[in-house]
Design a protein around this motif. Structure first.
Motif, PDB file in Angstrom:
ATOM      1  N   ALA A 147       9.225   2.395   0.726  1.00  0.00           N
ATOM      2  CA  ALA A 147       8.204   1.634  -0.006  1.00  0.00           C
ATOM      3  C   ALA A 147       8.361   1.827  -1.505  1.00  0.00           C
ATOM      4  CB  ALA A 147       6.814   2.061   0.448  1.00  0.00           C
ATOM      5  N   LYS A 148       8.694   3.045  -1.913  1.00  0.00           N
ATOM      6  CA  LYS A 148       8.863   3.337  -3.342  1.00  0.00           C
ATOM      7  C   LYS A 148      10.057   2.567  -3.908  1.00  0.00           C
ATOM      8  CE  LYS A 148       8.984   7.248  -6.556  1.00  0.00           C
ATOM      9  NZ  LYS A 148       8.957   8.731  -6.655  1.00  0.00           N
ATOM     10  N   THR A 149      11.116   2.496  -3.154  1.00  0.00           N
ATOM     11  CA  THR A 149      12.277   1.721  -3.582  1.00  0.00           C
ATOM     12  C   THR A 149      11.913   0.251  -3.732  1.00  0.00           C
ATOM     13  OG1 THR A 149      13.834   3.245  -2.528  1.00  0.00           O
ATOM     14  CG2 THR A 149      14.622   1.003  -2.944  1.00  0.00           C
ATOM     15  N   LEU A 150      11.216  -0.277  -2.737  1.00  0.00           N
ATOM     16  CA  LEU A 150      10.826  -1.689  -2.761  1.00  0.00           C
ATOM     17  C   LEU A 150       9.810  -1.985  -3.856  1.00  0.00           C
ATOM     18  CD1 LEU A 150      10.655  -2.221   1.094  1.00  0.00           C
ATOM     19  CD2 LEU A 150      12.237  -3.381  -0.473  1.00  0.00           C
ATOM     20  N   ALA A 151       8.992  -0.995  -4.196  1.00  0.00           N
ATOM     21  CA  ALA A 151       7.976  -1.183  -5.236  1.00  0.00           C
ATOM     22  C   ALA A 151       8.607  -1.475  -6.599  1.00  0.00           C
ATOM     23  CB  ALA A 151       7.087   0.053  -5.338  1.00  0.00           C
ATOM     24  N   ARG A 152       9.873  -1.139  -6.746  1.00  0.00           N
ATOM     25  CA  ARG A 152      10.563  -1.396  -8.021  1.00  0.00           C
ATOM     26  C   ARG A 152      10.974  -2.867  -8.150  1.00  0.00           C
ATOM     27  NH1 ARG A 152      13.311   3.559  -6.308  1.00  0.00           N
ATOM     28  NH2 ARG A 152      12.373   5.341  -7.394  1.00  0.00           N
ATOM     29  N   HIS A 153      10.903  -3.602  -7.044  1.00  0.00           N
ATOM     30  CA  HIS A 153      11.238  -5.027  -7.092  1.00  0.00           C
ATOM     31  C   HIS A 153      10.125  -5.769  -7.834  1.00  0.00           C
ATOM     32  CE1 HIS A 153      12.006  -9.153  -5.843  1.00  0.00           C
ATOM     33  NE2 HIS A 153      13.166  -8.767  -5.328  1.00  0.00           N
ATOM     34  N   GLY A 154      10.495  -6.621  -8.729  1.00  0.00           N
ATOM     35  CA  GLY A 154       9.497  -7.295  -9.558  1.00  0.00           C
ATOM     36  C   GLY A 154       8.547  -8.207  -8.828  1.00  0.00           C
ATOM     37  N   ASN A 155       8.894  -8.617  -7.597  1.00  0.00           N
ATOM     38  CA  ASN A 155       8.026  -9.541  -6.865  1.00  0.00           C
ATOM     39  C   ASN A 155       7.437  -8.926  -5.606  1.00  0.00           C
ATOM     40  OD1 ASN A 155       6.776 -12.102  -6.771  1.00  0.00           O
ATOM     41  ND2 ASN A 155       8.211 -12.785  -5.195  1.00  0.00           N
ATOM     42  N   ILE A 156       7.536  -7.620  -5.437  1.00  0.00           N
ATOM     43  CA  ILE A 156       6.852  -6.936  -4.335  1.00  0.00           C
ATOM     44  C   ILE A 156       5.644  -6.234  -4.926  1.00  0.00           C
ATOM     45  CG2 ILE A 156       7.008  -5.089  -2.617  1.00  0.00           C
ATOM     46  CD1 ILE A 156       9.888  -5.925  -2.122  1.00  0.00           C
ATOM     47  N   ALA A 157       4.473  -6.758  -4.581  1.00  0.00           N
ATOM     48  CA  ALA A 157       3.237  -6.383  -5.286  1.00  0.00           C
ATOM     49  C   ALA A 157       2.406  -5.324  -4.579  1.00  0.00           C
ATOM     50  CB  ALA A 157       2.373  -7.627  -5.512  1.00  0.00           C
ATOM     51  N   GLY A 158       2.799  -4.931  -3.364  1.00  0.00           N
ATOM     52  CA  GLY A 158       1.996  -3.924  -2.680  1.00  0.00           C
ATOM     53  C   GLY A 158       2.295  -3.854  -1.207  1.00  0.00           C
ATOM     54  N   ILE A 159       1.399  -3.178  -0.480  1.00  0.00           N
ATOM     55  CA  ILE A 159       1.582  -2.964   0.956  1.00  0.00           C
ATOM     56  C   ILE A 159       0.249  -2.986   1.676  1.00  0.00           C
ATOM     57  CG2 ILE A 159       1.466  -0.432   0.729  1.00  0.00           C
ATOM     58  CD1 ILE A 159       3.673  -0.317   2.945  1.00  0.00           C
ATOM     59  N   LYS A 160       0.268  -3.573   2.861  1.00  0.00           N
ATOM     60  CA  LYS A 160      -0.866  -3.467   3.784  1.00  0.00           C
ATOM     61  C   LYS A 160      -0.513  -2.377   4.786  1.00  0.00           C
ATOM     62  CE  LYS A 160      -3.580  -5.965   7.282  1.00  0.00           C
ATOM     63  NZ  LYS A 160      -3.421  -5.115   8.457  1.00  0.00           N
ATOM     64  N   ASP A 161      -1.297  -1.313   4.770  1.00  0.00           N
ATOM     65  CA  ASP A 161      -1.029  -0.191   5.661  1.00  0.00           C
ATOM     66  C   ASP A 161      -1.927  -0.272   6.888  1.00  0.00           C
ATOM     67  OD1 ASP A 161      -0.221   2.467   6.592  1.00  0.00           O
ATOM     68  OD2 ASP A 161      -2.268   3.008   6.040  1.00  0.00           O
ATOM     69  N   SER A 162      -1.312  -0.477   8.038  1.00  0.00           N
ATOM     70  CA  SER A 162      -2.045  -0.466   9.307  1.00  0.00           C
ATOM     71  C   SER A 162      -1.507   0.621  10.225  1.00  0.00           C
ATOM     72  CB  SER A 162      -1.967  -1.834   9.985  1.00  0.00           C
ATOM     73  OG  SER A 162      -2.659  -2.810   9.236  1.00  0.00           O
ATOM     74  N   GLY A 163      -1.045   1.704   9.603  1.00  0.00           N
ATOM     75  CA  GLY A 163      -0.525   2.814  10.394  1.00  0.00           C
ATOM     76  C   GLY A 163      -1.607   3.564  11.148  1.00  0.00           C
ATOM     77  N   GLY A 164      -2.826   3.512  10.631  1.00  0.00           N
ATOM     78  CA  GLY A 164      -3.954   4.098  11.340  1.00  0.00           C
ATOM     79  C   GLY A 164      -4.247   5.539  11.023  1.00  0.00           C
ATOM     80  N   THR A 165      -3.529   6.127  10.052  1.00  0.00           N
ATOM     81  CA  THR A 165      -3.770   7.537   9.733  1.00  0.00           C
ATOM     82  C   THR A 165      -3.967   7.718   8.233  1.00  0.00           C
ATOM     83  OG1 THR A 165      -1.442   8.113   9.370  1.00  0.00           O
ATOM     84  CG2 THR A 165      -2.265   8.215  11.640  1.00  0.00           C
TER      85      THR A 165
END
Length: 295
Positions: A147-165
């Motif tokens: 996720a941290k690697t992808l967060a550096r992409h200029g058009n990836i704005a976040g994450i929906k976390d449904s891991g449940g923990t």
């Protein structure tokens, strides 16, 4: 930063299992009236049971009904990067506010494979892309370093976390605090307030289909500094979740509970679980307990 709530909107069906677009529009109106935004074609929207063309039309109908009064995010995620990109381009054309991309399902992915998948989609569209992690359903988990690697992409704005923990959510929140422009949205309904208090941008909730006002109450209370209000609504939300989800598979129970409040939403497409009279009786008692239907 003002926090926001999205409801992972149900897709309404007719008796013959075709999509009931007008009933779905009515659910959009209901959520807007409560003050919530919309996530379309997500897990609670039966996205795995929809065809490509249906997803496109569904998104067009939802965006049109929202009419700028609420933001609309739509899930484009499919097992193959090829189809995910095709869907994402259509949603970009329609003019959604964001595109969620659930991790590929059925296909076992390496973390490098996930990076290539999400990057390819984000490279293709102009609207912000949000990662969507729900490993209990897809068997593919976005590791925090990925996720941290992808967060550096200029058009990836976040994450929906449904891991449940708390653990997975907290790891993503750590990335959000470290990197500007990477927002975390909580999926687990019992963690909405906790996530807001720990830096989440908001929540994307399935249970909000049934309790839109309670979800909005958590967000409103937090945004206004009325933590007591937020805590009261979170307690109701969490208790309802525990009661309802104790009966089985959460998305199916959300849809059935909403159906027992409003039959126009219809059942889910087969092979979803068929209604069970005893389970319906238990759901009705829960709905009565929380004032959703009259005793």
């Amino acid at each position: 930063m003002t926090k926001s709530a999205y409801v992972a909107l149900v897709t309404c069906f007719n008796d013959d299992e075709t999509i009931n677009y007008q009933a779905t529009r009515n659910q959009v109106k209901r959520q807007i009236a409560a003050g919530n935004n919309i996530m379309c074609a997500g897990t609670n929207g039966d996205f795995t049971a929809l065809t490509f063309d249906e997803k496109v039309r569904l998104t067009e109908e939802v965006v049109d009904e929202a009419g700028g009064k609420a933001k609309v995010i739509v899930n484009a995620g499919m097992p193959a990067t090829f189809e995910t990109i095709k869907l994402a381009r259509e949603f970009d054309r329609i003019g959604v506010d964001g595109i969620a991309v659930i991790t590929p399902f059925f296909i076992a992915c390496t973390q490098d494979g996930l990076i290539r998948h999400f990057t390819a989609v984000a490279d293709t569209v102009s609207v912000p892309v949000y990662l969507y992690d729900i490993p209990p359903r897809t068997q593919n988990h976005i590791e925090p370093e990925t996720a941290k690697t992808l967060a550096r992409h200029g058009n990836i704005a976040g994450i929906k976390d449904s891991g449940g923990t708390n653990e997975s959510l907290n790891a993503y929140l750590g990335i959000s605090r470290e990197m500007d422009g990477f927002d975390v949205y909580s999926g687990p309904d019992h963690l909405v307030l906790w996530s807001l208090q720990n830096g989440a941008a908001g929540a994307i909730s399935g249970l909000g289909n049934v309790l839109p006002d309670i979800l909005a109450g958590i967000i409103d209370g937090f945004n206004s500094g009325d933590i007591a209000k937020a805590e009261v609504n979170q307690e109701i939300f969490g208790n309802f979740r525990k009661d309802l989800y104790g009966l089985g598979y959460p998305p199916a129970l959300v849809k059935r509970a909403l159906y027992l409040m409003d039959e126009t939403v219809g059942a889910s497409r087969q092979p979803a679980l068929l209604p069970d009279p005893e389970q319906d009786r238990k759901i009705v008692e829960i709905l009565k307990k929380y004032g959703r239907i009259q005793p």
